[in-house]
Structure formats: C-alpha cells, structure tokens
Write a protein that holds these residues in place. Structure first.
Motif, short mmCIF file in Angstrom:
data_model
loop_
_atom_site.label_atom_id
_atom_site.label_comp_id
_atom_site.label_asym_id
_atom_site.label_seq_id
_atom_site.Cartn_x
_atom_site.Cartn_y
_atom_site.Cartn_z
N LEU A 64 0.85 -1.19 0.00
CA LEU A 64 0.00 0.00 0.00
C LEU A 64 0.89 1.24 0.00
CD1 LEU A 64 -2.80 1.33 0.22
CD2 LEU A 64 -2.63 1.06 2.70
N VAL A 65 0.59 2.16 -0.90
CA VAL A 65 1.39 3.37 -1.05
C VAL A 65 0.46 4.58 -1.04
CG1 VAL A 65 3.13 4.53 -2.46
CG2 VAL A 65 2.94 2.04 -2.55
N LEU A 66 0.84 5.58 -0.27
CA LEU A 66 0.14 6.88 -0.31
C LEU A 66 1.04 7.84 -1.06
CD1 LEU A 66 -1.06 7.05 3.40
CD2 LEU A 66 -2.30 6.17 1.42
N LEU A 93 -6.70 3.45 -5.89
CA LEU A 93 -7.92 3.10 -5.18
C LEU A 93 -8.72 4.32 -4.78
CD1 LEU A 93 -6.48 0.38 -2.77
CD2 LEU A 93 -7.51 0.06 -5.03
N ASP A 94 -8.02 5.36 -4.31
CA ASP A 94 -8.68 6.56 -3.83
C ASP A 94 -7.88 7.77 -4.25
OD1 ASP A 94 -10.78 5.29 -2.17
OD2 ASP A 94 -9.09 4.67 -0.92
N CYS A 95 -8.57 8.88 -4.45
CA CYS A 95 -7.93 10.15 -4.76
C CYS A 95 -8.68 11.22 -4.00
CB CYS A 95 -7.98 10.41 -6.26
SG CYS A 95 -7.34 12.04 -6.74
N LEU A 106 -3.21 10.24 -3.07
CA LEU A 106 -3.63 9.04 -3.77
C LEU A 106 -3.36 7.83 -2.90
CD1 LEU A 106 -1.91 9.71 -7.24
CD2 LEU A 106 -4.15 10.49 -6.45
N LYS A 107 -4.23 6.87 -2.97
CA LYS A 107 -4.04 5.60 -2.29
C LYS A 107 -3.88 4.55 -3.40
CE LYS A 107 -6.41 2.53 0.99
NZ LYS A 107 -7.64 2.38 1.80
N VAL A 108 -2.72 3.89 -3.39
CA VAL A 108 -2.35 2.99 -4.48
C VAL A 108 -2.01 1.63 -3.91
CG1 VAL A 108 -0.64 2.62 -6.32
CG2 VAL A 108 -1.42 4.95 -5.80
N ARG A 109 -2.45 0.57 -4.59
CA ARG A 109 -2.08 -0.80 -4.21
C ARG A 109 -1.30 -1.42 -5.35
NH1 ARG A 109 -2.43 -3.27 0.50
NH2 ARG A 109 -4.14 -2.57 1.77
N GLN A 132 5.14 17.85 -8.34
CA GLN A 132 5.88 17.05 -7.37
C GLN A 132 5.03 15.89 -6.87
OE1 GLN A 132 6.63 19.10 -3.67
NE2 GLN A 132 8.40 17.83 -3.21
N LEU A 133 5.69 14.74 -6.69
CA LEU A 133 5.07 13.58 -6.06
C LEU A 133 5.89 13.21 -4.84
CD1 LEU A 133 4.48 11.30 -9.19
CD2 LEU A 133 2.79 12.69 -8.01
N ARG A 134 5.22 12.96 -3.72
CA ARG A 134 5.90 12.48 -2.51
C ARG A 134 5.27 11.14 -2.16
NH1 ARG A 134 7.77 16.71 0.92
NH2 ARG A 134 8.63 15.05 2.19
N THR A 135 6.11 10.14 -2.02
CA THR A 135 5.66 8.78 -1.83
C THR A 135 5.84 8.33 -0.38
OG1 THR A 135 6.28 8.30 -4.11
CG2 THR A 135 5.96 6.42 -2.66
N PHE A 136 4.81 7.67 0.15
CA PHE A 136 4.83 7.14 1.50
C PHE A 136 4.43 5.67 1.45
CE2 PHE A 136 3.68 11.59 1.51
CZ PHE A 136 4.52 12.14 2.46
N PHE A 137 5.38 4.77 1.69
CA PHE A 137 5.07 3.35 1.73
C PHE A 137 4.50 3.02 3.10
CE2 PHE A 137 7.82 3.45 -1.90
CZ PHE A 137 7.29 2.48 -2.73
N VAL A 138 3.35 2.38 3.12
CA VAL A 138 2.70 2.02 4.38
C VAL A 138 3.38 0.79 4.96
CG1 VAL A 138 0.53 1.28 5.45
CG2 VAL A 138 0.52 3.05 3.65
#
Length: 150
Positions: A64-66, A93-95, A106-109, A132-138
C-alpha cells in the motif's frame, strides 16, 4: 431516519451479506418492514453500494502506497485535467483533494516496491500538471475502512 434505520445501517456496515431474514431478526421488525426500510435507505442514498472487500495479498497487491501530489498551478482547469486523468488508472484506489502542503493524496495498491517504481516512472510522473510527487510506503495498516459511527 429512526433508530431501526440506524441499526440497519450499523449492521450492514459490519456484514453486508446479512440476509433480510437475519437483519429483520436483529432489528426486531418483520422481514417485509426490514426489506422496505433497507430499500428506502438505498433509494435515499444512505447506502451507496455494497461490494466485497478483497484481501490484497491474495491478489498480489499487498503493498500500500500513499502519494502526495502537488500540481504546478492551482486552477480549475489543472484540477479538472488531473482528476480526469486519475480516473483512468485502476491501480489508484482513492484520490482526495486536500488542503495543506499537497493538492491531492492518492491511495495505491501494487505488488511490491518495484511495481510501484514502474508505475511511478511510466504513469504517475506523466500526469497532467504534476509538479511534485511524494511517496509514503505504508509499513502497517492499523485501521482501514472502519464503519461510520453515528
């Protein structure tokens, strides 16, 4: 909406597969009354849909990645363009349009970090108006899609 309607909503949030007979028993009304009330809750928009929640690890989507997104400009056109483009990607999944340091979250799987890296470089970076994109790995999902309380 009365107490019976609220109880129906609470029970269906916990188990959307309850039969009308089981639901009517739990809320202490006749099956006909329960069916009528449930149908009305759908009609009035209290229940928007019912669907199965799939276990991500069973379908190779355990990561899961935000993603925080900053657009290069804050105009209605750039928001509309970005939102239109986002809806075409099934892995999102969600925006959410948000206030603060980011414009969207964004919520990405995905299957794994390598899978996200591929999506990031080949699709996310090409989205319209993205600065810009900032990635957060759950690391751990503590709570997801909890029932609404009311």
């Amino acid at each position: 909406m009365n107490k019976v309607d609220k109880k129906i909503l609470q029970l269906l949030q916990k188990d959307g597969r309850l039969t009308n007979a089981d639901l009517s028993e739990k809320v202490n009304v006749s099956p006909a009354t329960c069916h009528r009330r449930t149908s009305q809750l759908f009609k009035d928009g209290y229940i928007s849909e019912t669907r199965a929640i799939i276990a991500p690890e069973k379908v190779d989507r355990s990561t899961l990645v935000l993603v925080g997104v900053v657009l290069d400009r804050s105009t209605q056109e750039s928001f509309a363009s970005f939102e239109s483009a986002i809806k075409k990607f099934s892995f999102i999944l969600d925006c959410y349009l948000v206030a603060g340091d980011f414009d969207y979250f964004l919520k990405v799987r995905v299957k794994d970090m390598a899978g996200f890296n591929k999506l990031h470089s080949s699709q996310l970076l090409d989205l319209p108006s993205v600065r810009q994109l900032r990635t957060f790995f759950v690391m751990k999902e503590v709570q997801d899609n909890a029932p609404l309380s009311f």
